[in-house]
Design a protein around this motif. Structure first.
Motif, PDB file in Angstrom:
ATOM      1  N   TYR A 147     -16.860   8.189 -12.671  1.00  0.00           N
ATOM      2  CA  TYR A 147     -16.376   7.458 -13.839  1.00  0.00           C
ATOM      3  C   TYR A 147     -14.926   6.976 -13.692  1.00  0.00           C
ATOM      4  CZ  TYR A 147     -20.444   9.763 -15.844  1.00  0.00           C
ATOM      5  OH  TYR A 147     -21.721  10.209 -16.075  1.00  0.00           O
ATOM      6  N   PHE A 148     -14.204   7.514 -12.734  1.00  0.00           N
ATOM      7  CA  PHE A 148     -12.794   7.143 -12.606  1.00  0.00           C
ATOM      8  C   PHE A 148     -12.379   7.226 -11.143  1.00  0.00           C
ATOM      9  CE2 PHE A 148      -8.399   8.703 -12.167  1.00  0.00           C
ATOM     10  CZ  PHE A 148      -7.727   7.610 -12.676  1.00  0.00           C
ATOM     11  N   THR A 149     -11.601   6.267 -10.717  1.00  0.00           N
ATOM     12  CA  THR A 149     -11.051   6.247  -9.360  1.00  0.00           C
ATOM     13  C   THR A 149      -9.563   5.948  -9.438  1.00  0.00           C
ATOM     14  OG1 THR A 149     -13.145   5.477  -8.409  1.00  0.00           O
ATOM     15  CG2 THR A 149     -11.152   5.159  -7.095  1.00  0.00           C
ATOM     16  N   ASP A 150      -8.765   6.795  -8.825  1.00  0.00           N
ATOM     17  CA  ASP A 150      -7.324   6.594  -8.798  1.00  0.00           C
ATOM     18  C   ASP A 150      -6.989   5.696  -7.610  1.00  0.00           C
ATOM     19  OD1 ASP A 150      -4.596   6.682  -8.749  1.00  0.00           O
ATOM     20  OD2 ASP A 150      -4.430   8.843  -9.041  1.00  0.00           O
ATOM     21  N   PRO A 151      -6.642   4.428  -7.832  1.00  0.00           N
ATOM     22  CA  PRO A 151      -6.362   3.529  -6.694  1.00  0.00           C
ATOM     23  C   PRO A 151      -5.145   3.960  -5.890  1.00  0.00           C
ATOM     24  CG  PRO A 151      -5.774   2.487  -8.775  1.00  0.00           C
ATOM     25  CD  PRO A 151      -6.473   3.754  -9.127  1.00  0.00           C
ATOM     26  N   ASN A 152      -4.213   4.670  -6.495  1.00  0.00           N
ATOM     27  CA  ASN A 152      -3.042   5.123  -5.749  1.00  0.00           C
ATOM     28  C   ASN A 152      -3.420   6.187  -4.724  1.00  0.00           C
ATOM     29  OD1 ASN A 152      -1.837   3.463  -7.557  1.00  0.00           O
ATOM     30  ND2 ASN A 152      -0.588   5.006  -8.551  1.00  0.00           N
ATOM     31  N   VAL A 153      -4.327   7.073  -5.104  1.00  0.00           N
ATOM     32  CA  VAL A 153      -4.805   8.088  -4.167  1.00  0.00           C
ATOM     33  C   VAL A 153      -5.625   7.431  -3.053  1.00  0.00           C
ATOM     34  CG1 VAL A 153      -6.219  10.157  -3.921  1.00  0.00           C
ATOM     35  CG2 VAL A 153      -4.755   9.886  -5.918  1.00  0.00           C
ATOM     36  N   VAL A 154      -6.413   6.426  -3.401  1.00  0.00           N
ATOM     37  CA  VAL A 154      -7.190   5.706  -2.383  1.00  0.00           C
ATOM     38  C   VAL A 154      -6.255   5.020  -1.390  1.00  0.00           C
ATOM     39  CG1 VAL A 154      -8.832   3.837  -2.001  1.00  0.00           C
ATOM     40  CG2 VAL A 154      -9.160   5.397  -3.916  1.00  0.00           C
ATOM     41  N   ALA A 155      -5.167   4.428  -1.880  1.00  0.00           N
ATOM     42  CA  ALA A 155      -4.195   3.794  -0.978  1.00  0.00           C
ATOM     43  C   ALA A 155      -3.569   4.829  -0.054  1.00  0.00           C
ATOM     44  CB  ALA A 155      -3.115   3.081  -1.796  1.00  0.00           C
ATOM     45  N   ALA A 156      -3.264   6.005  -0.589  1.00  0.00           N
ATOM     46  CA  ALA A 156      -2.699   7.067   0.254  1.00  0.00           C
ATOM     47  C   ALA A 156      -3.705   7.518   1.302  1.00  0.00           C
ATOM     48  CB  ALA A 156      -2.275   8.247  -0.623  1.00  0.00           C
ATOM     49  N   ALA A 194       0.833  -1.207   0.000  1.00  0.00           N
ATOM     50  CA  ALA A 194       0.000   0.000   0.000  1.00  0.00           C
ATOM     51  C   ALA A 194       0.867   1.257   0.000  1.00  0.00           C
ATOM     52  CB  ALA A 194      -0.938  -0.005   1.210  1.00  0.00           C
ATOM     53  N   VAL A 195       1.952   1.243   0.792  1.00  0.00           N
ATOM     54  CA  VAL A 195       2.869   2.388   0.807  1.00  0.00           C
ATOM     55  C   VAL A 195       3.517   2.571  -0.557  1.00  0.00           C
ATOM     56  CG1 VAL A 195       4.982   3.305   1.835  1.00  0.00           C
ATOM     57  CG2 VAL A 195       3.284   2.173   3.274  1.00  0.00           C
ATOM     58  N   PHE A 196       3.926   1.476  -1.164  1.00  0.00           N
ATOM     59  CA  PHE A 196       4.540   1.541  -2.491  1.00  0.00           C
ATOM     60  C   PHE A 196       3.556   2.089  -3.522  1.00  0.00           C
ATOM     61  CE2 PHE A 196       5.387  -0.622  -6.575  1.00  0.00           C
ATOM     62  CZ  PHE A 196       6.633  -0.087  -6.853  1.00  0.00           C
ATOM     63  N   SER A 197       2.315   1.617  -3.480  1.00  0.00           N
ATOM     64  CA  SER A 197       1.316   2.089  -4.437  1.00  0.00           C
ATOM     65  C   SER A 197       0.975   3.553  -4.213  1.00  0.00           C
ATOM     66  CB  SER A 197       0.043   1.234  -4.331  1.00  0.00           C
ATOM     67  OG  SER A 197       0.321  -0.125  -4.592  1.00  0.00           O
ATOM     68  N   ALA A 198       0.918   3.966  -2.943  1.00  0.00           N
ATOM     69  CA  ALA A 198       0.566   5.351  -2.651  1.00  0.00           C
ATOM     70  C   ALA A 198       1.623   6.328  -3.126  1.00  0.00           C
ATOM     71  CB  ALA A 198       0.337   5.520  -1.151  1.00  0.00           C
ATOM     72  N   PRO A 241       2.903   7.581  -9.043  1.00  0.00           N
ATOM     73  CA  PRO A 241       1.927   8.368  -9.810  1.00  0.00           C
ATOM     74  C   PRO A 241       1.082   7.446 -10.683  1.00  0.00           C
ATOM     75  CG  PRO A 241       4.114   8.612 -10.752  1.00  0.00           C
ATOM     76  CD  PRO A 241       4.285   7.828  -9.477  1.00  0.00           C
ATOM     77  N   TYR A 242      -0.159   7.834 -10.905  1.00  0.00           N
ATOM     78  CA  TYR A 242      -1.060   6.968 -11.665  1.00  0.00           C
ATOM     79  C   TYR A 242      -0.596   6.809 -13.105  1.00  0.00           C
ATOM     80  CZ  TYR A 242      -5.252   5.076 -13.812  1.00  0.00           C
ATOM     81  OH  TYR A 242      -6.124   4.292 -14.507  1.00  0.00           O
ATOM     82  N   SER A 243       0.023   7.829 -13.655  1.00  0.00           N
ATOM     83  CA  SER A 243       0.484   7.734 -15.039  1.00  0.00           C
ATOM     84  C   SER A 243       1.500   6.615 -15.215  1.00  0.00           C
ATOM     85  CB  SER A 243       1.099   9.078 -15.471  1.00  0.00           C
ATOM     86  OG  SER A 243       2.179   9.424 -14.610  1.00  0.00           O
ATOM     87  N   GLU A 244       2.325   6.404 -14.203  1.00  0.00           N
ATOM     88  CA  GLU A 244       3.332   5.355 -14.297  1.00  0.00           C
ATOM     89  C   GLU A 244       2.730   3.972 -14.125  1.00  0.00           C
ATOM     90  OE1 GLU A 244       7.580   4.225 -12.150  1.00  0.00           O
ATOM     91  OE2 GLU A 244       6.863   6.298 -12.228  1.00  0.00           O
ATOM     92  N   THR A 245       1.794   3.837 -13.201  1.00  0.00           N
ATOM     93  CA  THR A 245       1.169   2.522 -13.009  1.00  0.00           C
ATOM     94  C   THR A 245       0.279   2.151 -14.188  1.00  0.00           C
ATOM     95  OG1 THR A 245      -0.631   3.567 -11.767  1.00  0.00           O
ATOM     96  CG2 THR A 245       1.226   2.723 -10.515  1.00  0.00           C
ATOM     97  N   SER A 246      -0.384   3.126 -14.803  1.00  0.00           N
ATOM     98  CA  SER A 246      -1.229   2.824 -15.956  1.00  0.00           C
ATOM     99  C   SER A 246      -0.401   2.412 -17.162  1.00  0.00           C
ATOM    100  CB  SER A 246      -2.082   4.040 -16.315  1.00  0.00           C
ATOM    101  OG  SER A 246      -1.256   5.149 -16.660  1.00  0.00           O
ATOM    102  N   ALA A 247       0.854   2.904 -17.240  1.00  0.00           N
ATOM    103  CA  ALA A 247       1.709   2.563 -18.371  1.00  0.00           C
ATOM    104  C   ALA A 247       2.480   1.276 -18.138  1.00  0.00           C
ATOM    105  CB  ALA A 247       2.675   3.714 -18.657  1.00  0.00           C
ATOM    106  N   LYS A 248       2.981   1.064 -16.917  1.00  0.00           N
ATOM    107  CA  LYS A 248       3.839  -0.081 -16.630  1.00  0.00           C
ATOM    108  C   LYS A 248       3.174  -1.141 -15.773  1.00  0.00           C
ATOM    109  CE  LYS A 248       8.101   2.668 -16.716  1.00  0.00           C
ATOM    110  NZ  LYS A 248       9.333   3.034 -15.950  1.00  0.00           N
ATOM    111  N   GLY A 249       2.069  -0.786 -15.108  1.00  0.00           N
ATOM    112  CA  GLY A 249       1.461  -1.714 -14.178  1.00  0.00           C
ATOM    113  C   GLY A 249       2.041  -1.559 -12.782  1.00  0.00           C
ATOM    114  N   TYR A 250       1.421  -2.219 -11.824  1.00  0.00           N
ATOM    115  CA  TYR A 250       1.863  -2.086 -10.440  1.00  0.00           C
ATOM    116  C   TYR A 250       3.123  -2.901 -10.153  1.00  0.00           C
ATOM    117  CZ  TYR A 250      -2.383   0.396  -9.207  1.00  0.00           C
ATOM    118  OH  TYR A 250      -3.379   1.333  -9.130  1.00  0.00           O
TER     119      TYR A 250
END
Length: 295
Positions: free
Chosen positions: A255-264, A39-43, A46-55
């Motif tokens: 319509y959209f939820t940023d899971p990284n922000v939710v983890a933070a 969760a700390v790592f995901s938080a 940035p969402y742009s990086e996870t959407s491009a490379k994955g978690y």
């Protein structure tokens, strides 16, 4: 011994069983910490990086921007205040009322002194979902004009405080009564001979001796009440009155939820419980080892 040499201590041989035990304990600790570390790592991604490379990828950039966005977007400070308004009175009232019941059933011998303790403890055996319908209707029918903002017990912080006190008092009374029974009766008898009243026996003699148990229960109650979402969801209808657990809903868009922000946001909401634990850590550990210390 002057002029002599100190004896050389031989290191005990390393036993395979002990090595396996340490490996097992280290693996178990990592397994428990893995979700938190993830969760700390995901938080911090940035969402742009996870959407491009994955978690599951090596990050190019780590930052605390998601924590700032989560705090501002959810209005977390407001919901922290709502939670304090509910948790602090609920914890104090629960400890006060349960300690009174425990003092009565443990320090006085009557034929029916166990009946209140059984009633209090039996209340914890009822699932919350079983009584939610009659409780919901009772809250709607209870009018409190001028006392609550809604004019009713429903949709008020007072309603949440009362339901938490009702559900948590049984467990606390059970724990405190067992601890008070371990206290020497000579203290109570000597105070009664000196003319001490019942209130003084409770407030000035018995209660100060119960600080370890009270500290352990205060820690548990703070965490349980702070993390509650079920009662707030059912008994509160105004979004501005909801506790901190509902603040995470504000991080979910239509319509959209940023899971990284939710983890933070989830990590931010966990900070107060960690503070409570570290502040009451000594009392909590003492409360857990009461039976061992008394042999």
């Amino acid at each position: 011994m002057s002029g002599g040499t100190l004896p050389v201590r031989r290191r005990a041989p390393i036993r395979p069983g002990r090595v396996l035990l340490h490996v097992f304990l280290a693996g178990t600790a990592l397994a428990w910490l893995a979700p938190l570390l993830w969760a700390v790592f995901s938080a911090m991604l940035p969402y742009s990086e996870t959407s491009a490379k994955g978690y599951v990828s090596w990050p190019d950039k780590l930052s605390f921007d998601n924590f700032t966005h989560a705090f501002e977007q959810s209005g977390m400070l407001h919901y922290f205040g709502n939670t304090l308004l509910i948790a602090v009175p609920a914890v104090l009232l629960t400890l006060l009322l349960s300690s009174c019941v425990a003092f009565y059933v443990s320090r006085f011998d009557f034929r029916v002194n166990l009946a209140p303790l059984l009633v209090f403890t039996a209340g914890n055996l009822l699932p919350q979902q079983v009584i939610i319908t009659p409780l919901y209707r009772m809250y709607l029918l209870t009018n409190l004009p001028g006392i609550t903002g809604s004019g009713k017990l429903y949709d008020s912080a007072l309603g949440l405080v009362l339901i938490h006190v009702a559900f948590q008092s049984g467990f606390c009374a059970f724990v405190l009564s067992n601890y008070m029974r371990s206290l020497p009766h000579e203290l109570t008898e000597a105070a009664m001979v000196d003319g001490a009243s019942v209130w003084r026996l409770y407030w000035q003699i018995t209660l100060p001796l119960c600080k370890p148990a009270m500290g352990a229960l205060a820690t548990l109650l703070s965490i349980w009440i702070y993390n509650d979402f079920f009662w707030a969801l059912v008994l509160i209808s105004t979004g501005e009155k909801m506790p901190i657990t509902s603040a995470l809903n504000n991080l979910s868009g239509q319509y959209f939820t940023d899971p990284n922000v939710v983890a933070a946001g989830a990590l931010l909401t966990a900070i107060p419980t960690l503070i409570v634990y570290f502040v009451l850590q000594r009392q909590f550990v003492s409360g857990l080892t009461l039976g061992y210390a008394k042999g």
